[in-house]
Every structure is written in C-alpha cells, then in structure tokens.
Design an enzyme around this catalytic site. Sequence first.
Site, short mmCIF file in Angstrom:
data_model
loop_
_atom_site.label_atom_id
_atom_site.label_comp_id
_atom_site.label_asym_id
_atom_site.label_seq_id
_atom_site.Cartn_x
_atom_site.Cartn_y
_atom_site.Cartn_z
N ASP A 107 42.70 -0.70 38.15
CA ASP A 107 41.45 0.04 38.04
C ASP A 107 41.05 -0.03 36.57
O ASP A 107 41.82 0.36 35.70
CB ASP A 107 41.69 1.50 38.45
CG ASP A 107 40.52 2.10 39.17
OD1 ASP A 107 39.40 1.95 38.65
OD2 ASP A 107 40.72 2.72 40.22
N ASP A 135 35.43 0.89 37.61
CA ASP A 135 35.06 2.27 37.93
C ASP A 135 33.65 2.63 37.45
O ASP A 135 33.26 2.26 36.33
CB ASP A 135 36.08 3.18 37.22
CG ASP A 135 35.87 4.64 37.50
OD1 ASP A 135 36.15 5.05 38.64
OD2 ASP A 135 35.43 5.38 36.60
N GLU A 143 44.08 -19.39 38.32
CA GLU A 143 43.88 -18.35 39.33
C GLU A 143 42.49 -17.75 39.22
O GLU A 143 42.01 -17.49 38.11
CB GLU A 143 44.91 -17.23 39.17
CG GLU A 143 44.87 -16.24 40.34
CD GLU A 143 45.73 -15.00 40.14
OE1 GLU A 143 46.06 -14.67 38.98
OE2 GLU A 143 46.04 -14.35 41.14
N HIS A 156 39.70 7.33 47.42
CA HIS A 156 40.25 8.60 46.93
C HIS A 156 39.16 9.60 46.55
O HIS A 156 39.48 10.65 46.01
CB HIS A 156 41.12 8.31 45.71
CG HIS A 156 40.30 7.75 44.59
ND1 HIS A 156 39.69 6.51 44.65
CD2 HIS A 156 39.94 8.27 43.39
CE1 HIS A 156 38.99 6.31 43.56
NE2 HIS A 156 39.13 7.36 42.77
N ASP A 157 37.90 9.26 46.78
CA ASP A 157 36.80 10.16 46.42
C ASP A 157 36.09 10.75 47.64
O ASP A 157 35.15 11.53 47.48
CB ASP A 157 35.75 9.41 45.59
CG ASP A 157 36.27 9.01 44.22
OD1 ASP A 157 37.11 9.74 43.67
OD2 ASP A 157 35.81 7.97 43.71
C1 GLC Z 1 34.90 7.01 40.01
C2 GLC Z 1 36.29 7.33 40.51
C3 GLC Z 1 36.47 8.82 40.53
C4 GLC Z 1 36.31 9.34 39.12
C5 GLC Z 1 35.00 8.89 38.50
C6 GLC Z 1 35.02 9.07 37.02
O1 GLC Z 1 33.92 7.43 40.88
O2 GLC Z 1 36.51 6.74 41.74
O3 GLC Z 1 37.69 9.21 41.08
O4 GLC Z 1 36.36 10.73 39.13
O5 GLC Z 1 34.73 7.54 38.73
O6 GLC Z 1 35.89 8.14 36.44
#
Ligand code: GLC
Length: 576
Positions: free
Chosen positions: A113, A218, A285, A356-357
């Site tokens: 990430d 992100d 790659e 995860h959000d």
């Molecule tokens: C993205 C992530 C989230 C985080 C936000 C700020 O949306 O998935 O979990 O809180 O960015 O980094």
Amino acid sequence: MRILVVLLVATSVAAVDLDWWKTALVYQIYPRSFMDSNNDGIGDLNGITSKLPYLHATGVDAIWLSPINVSPMYDFGYDITDYRDIAPEYGTMADFDNLMKRAKQLGIRVLLDFVPNHTSNESDWFNRSIRREAGYVDYYVWSDGLKDENGDRIPPSNWVSTFRKSAWEWNSAREQYYLHQFVIGQPDLNYRSARLQQEMKDVLSFWLDKGVSGFRVDAVNRLYEANPDNYGGRYPDEPLSGNPDTNADDYDHYNHIYTSDLDETYDVVYDWRDLLDKYIHTHGEYKMMMTEAYADVHSMIRYYGTDTRNGSIPFNFSFLGEITKSSTAWDIKTAIDKWMTHMPTGKTANWVNGNHDNSRMATRDGVERVDAMNLLALILPGVAITYQGEEIGMTDGELSWEETVDPQACNTDDPINYVKKSRDPCRTPFHWDSSDHAGFTRGRSTWLPVAANYKDVNVHNQLIAKKSHYKFYKDVGRARRRNAVKYGDLDTRALSEDVLVVTRLLPGEPGIVAIINLSDQVRHVDLSTLRLLPTNLIVIASGVDCSLEKGAGQLKQNVHMTAHCALLLQTREKCC
Ligand code: GLC
C-alpha cells in the site's frame, strides 16, 4: 558457445510472464487482523508468512498488504512516519524479507500500500517542515489562515476532513495552519513541490528494488487541492452539497470541487507508471499499480492513461457501492456494463467486492449472495480483488462505542450512530478456526473483538465441510485459470429479475458459464438464447445453496437452479 547463450536468453525471456497482472487474483490483507504470531493480539508479518501456504492453496496470485510502515496508528497505518521501515508491532525488515522470500517460493507476488497523500504528523519530514528547514518548507500544504470580523484567526477555507470537522489544524511552532484531508495526525503533502514529488518516487524505487510487484495507491484523488494563486491568494470555499442528512462538520455537506479529482493528479500517476515501467527492462517484471479513488466513473477512468501515457488500474467500486441485498439481476448487469463500456479499449477491468473501509460483502449483499458475488468477481474479465475473509463469507463484527477505535467513527462523537461510520466491523480478526479468538492469536486479547459468529464461519469448518463458500471460491479460482476466462469474450445477461448469466467464450476452448439465481425460489434456466453456446454442460463449481453438484451434466435448455444457487459450468464441447 554463442548458440548456447542465445538459447539461454531466449528461454529466460519466454519464462517471464509480463501479463501476469491482467488476470491476477489479488488478495487484500489487513495486517493487524490477519494472523498474530507473537501473541500480542495484533496481526503481524510473521503471521502472514505462516499463512502463505493457505493463500497459495486458495489460488491467490498476489497479496496486497495494507500499510506495514512505522506509524503512530491514528489511522491504523495510513499515517506513516517512515516510508522505508516496518512498524515494530508488525515485525522487522528481516521479517519482511522472509515474507518476500517465502511468497516468491510459492509463486505469490507481493503488492504494498503506497500512501502518497499524507504522512504522519510524527514524520521527520513534517518536523523539518515545521522548522522551515531548507528543502522541506513547502513539503506540506501550509497557510496563514484568515481573520474574522473581530480580528481573530480562522482557518483559510471551509474545507472539512473526510473524518469530519475542519481540515485545517493550527501549528503553533510554525504559526500556520496545515491541511489534513483525513485525521489531524495526517498532514497533506504538497505535490506542487518538485522535491516532494521526487521523494515519493524514491520511496517507490526503494520497495521496487526490494522486489515488490507493485502498489495499491491510497486516496490518490486527494493529491492536489486548488492552487491559491488562481484564487486571489486564497483557498476557495467549497460549495454546499445540499445533503439534508449532514451538518457543517460533515464531509458530505460539501461538493469537493477544490480538494479532489484535480486535473494535475493524473500526471503524477502517469509519472509513477513510467517509473514502474522501467522495471520491465531492468527486472523483467511488469509492476502493477491499482489506484483508490471514490469518484465518478469519468474521473476514475482517466487513471487508466491517455493515448500517449500509461496509467494505473483504477479500483472499480461499482459492486461495493451499487450492489445491495435487494439488487436485481438487471442492477448487477448494469453495474458490470458500466465499467466495461466506460473502460478504454484494451485496458484491464477489475472487480472489488470489499475492503477495509466498507461493510463486508456478506453483510452488505446478504450471506446468501456470498457465492454469487465471489463468482462474479472471479469470472469476469480482468483483475479480481478479494478482501481477507470474503472467501469464507465473514460478516461484519459488532463493536460497542467503548470498543470503537476507528477515527472515522470516533470523530462522530456520537455513541449511538457511530456504527454507520465505523470501519471497525469489517476489520475484526480473521476467522481461522473455532478455538479461542478464532485461532487469530494465542494471546489473551485481540486489538478488535472477534466477530461473534466465528465458531460457525471459519476456514477450518469450511475445509472439512462437504460444501462451503471456501470450497466454491477455490473451485471458481481454478476455473479462472482457463483460457476462456483469461481471454474469452464476455456476455452478461439478466434472463429475468432473478437470474443472471455470465458467459466467457473463446474459440477452440470449452466455454465457461456462470449462472446465478438471486431469488429464494427454484428457477429453471433456459440458455437457448445463447446461440453460440454448445448444448452439453457440466458443473465445475457448485455454490452452497445449489442442488446440482460438481460433475453433474446439464442440457442448456433446462438448468435446475435452487434458491440462491450460484453455479459454474463448462461446455463439454469446444466453442464456437
Ligand atoms: C484510504 C484508506 C483508508 C484511509 C484513508 C486515508 O481511503 O483505504 O483506510 O483511512 O485512505 O489514508
């Protein structure tokens, strides 16, 4: 001798699969909640390494790890202090190297990430910027602010953070406001600084040189905000959205025309792509890049690139955002068609069922649709992204206000309605088995409570059951490796409100047909309208609610679909 050298080179080039990413099954790991190896109740790298054989057996091509860097964890890793080091609660760089080594042995690629929009307020860069050290002065978005009618200092604009309240925070040491589009501890980096841009490229190179196969990027659409130079030296206020369920502190109270999806964003992404593309030549790659932006489809599609620039794969959130328990076959077809028609020709589609959000797929779409949604993500063209636990149909956990730790929920200051905003329920520990703490840790407690249904819904149970979501997922994953699924044409049909059929046909190969019955009634499905489809079919994956089992032969005129059955069939004859 010369002939031998030529042959060796030819062999190694042929062995390199530069297209691996185009049909990758990517599995998102939220490291805090996957597997704890040292009994502190927090998942870690060695925990992940210990479960790589599980992921290999599941058929995963690549894992994407939510952030593993040093962080005070105000936003659980999305607030990074040091981009080049590992958070101590997750392990050490040696643990990471070991994870990489084991993953490579198993043929699993590792994606990280990349959090480019903001750092932690504890980062060295931020501290240097506060001190106005040479080179760092404009690393972040700083402003003197305004004066109100009484001469008191007020923030420079009405911008609010995604997690509520002003996006501007006063820093008394530098005597300026800094911008934070997320928590106060996440100061926004300034992409108008050329030096900062190079700094972030160096971060990418650092991890690429360590052998990672790419990145999930992100909050990419927040990289830029309106430039005050174009607005008389001021940060312009954002217009109100008119959303009646909000107040002035809420993010959805405004239209974010000055703080997201700005044109300059795309060039930064294309520059990163150029950097990644160099590794095709140096490391043989193709490095993958997937970008996260919750935006309208037109803004998202631009991440794919232009006629002259390569881009990323923008996450397709249409399943996640548009499909619910009550969606019909027409709705799902519309969501699929939307992406396929907007996506530029020759680009790679992708399907996201959860992350995860957001509330988990099984909770959002209903437990009885788990097989259906997994089947779709895995059988449609392009990249499939599975959030940990979707393969077994994990549901959201339940947390009291006291147990809540997600800043997005805590910032509501609302002990009743926090649940609507909380991302903790989808982040509860993974369910490995029925033992204490679902086998996630042998320690005394877990950082978030384990969801109550773990004794029913867990990997161990699903491995020993005759049929399970997990077994179905694996069977579909196996079918995903067929040429018809990798390269075949796509045909999506809603035969009625309840029945969706997805066909993948490639000349010279058996055809693959997914049938989904969304209703709670039996349906007899007639596939005669699919004229190119050979007549005889055989079941290759059978969802938990299906009466037709693997190996059952079917004629295309009359496929027996029990309530909520998700079925995958293959034609006996080659297509077409
Ligand atoms: C993205 C992530 C989230 C985080 C936000 C700020 O949306 O998935 O979990 O809180 O960015 O980094």
